[in-house]
Design a protein around this motif. Sequence first.
Motif: not given
Length: 174
Positions: A12, A14-17, A20-21, A25, A40, A42, A46, A48
């Motif tokens: 994962v 640069g995102s935070n599923p 955000s999704t 996840w 992860t 990032d 986060s 995540t």
Amino acid sequence: AKSVLDSSHIFVWGSNPVHSTPQNWRWMQLAKEQGTKVITIDPVKSATAHKSDEYYSIKPTTDGYLALAMANYIVENGLQDDEFIAKRSTAPFLVRTDTGMLLHKSDFVEVAEDDPDPVYVWDKAANAGVLYEEATDPAFEGSFVVEGIPVTTSYTLLKDRLAEYTVSEAASVC
């Protein structure tokens, strides 16, 4: 068809599923419960990152360097899928060393403006430069001469450029 559940590792980046999704996840969490390692990357720790097996904080804006260093590591250690690269990428496309542009059919014959202008590859079976769709065994590494024009495969150029990005340097940059 393979899915996230078949993965040994999930990155994962640069995102935070988790937030955000969450629908994605949920699948990652199920895979994690089945033994998949979730990692992860990032700048921000986060939700995540907290729920991942491993978290790596990187300096903002250094993602590209890290990705290139990782790609270099994969190539240097022969971890890439050569069959996929040869058949499903632009790796075998020939690049003119004089212009840095792809070698096209139009470099030798006139091609009407609306007609396709296919790219050349080096066909190992023919030991010659041929149009991509005519090749039976395209080389994805090497330098050649096609009708007097020196060329190099795009994959060879990529490998040369990737060599500039090392894991040890990424450790200090990122």
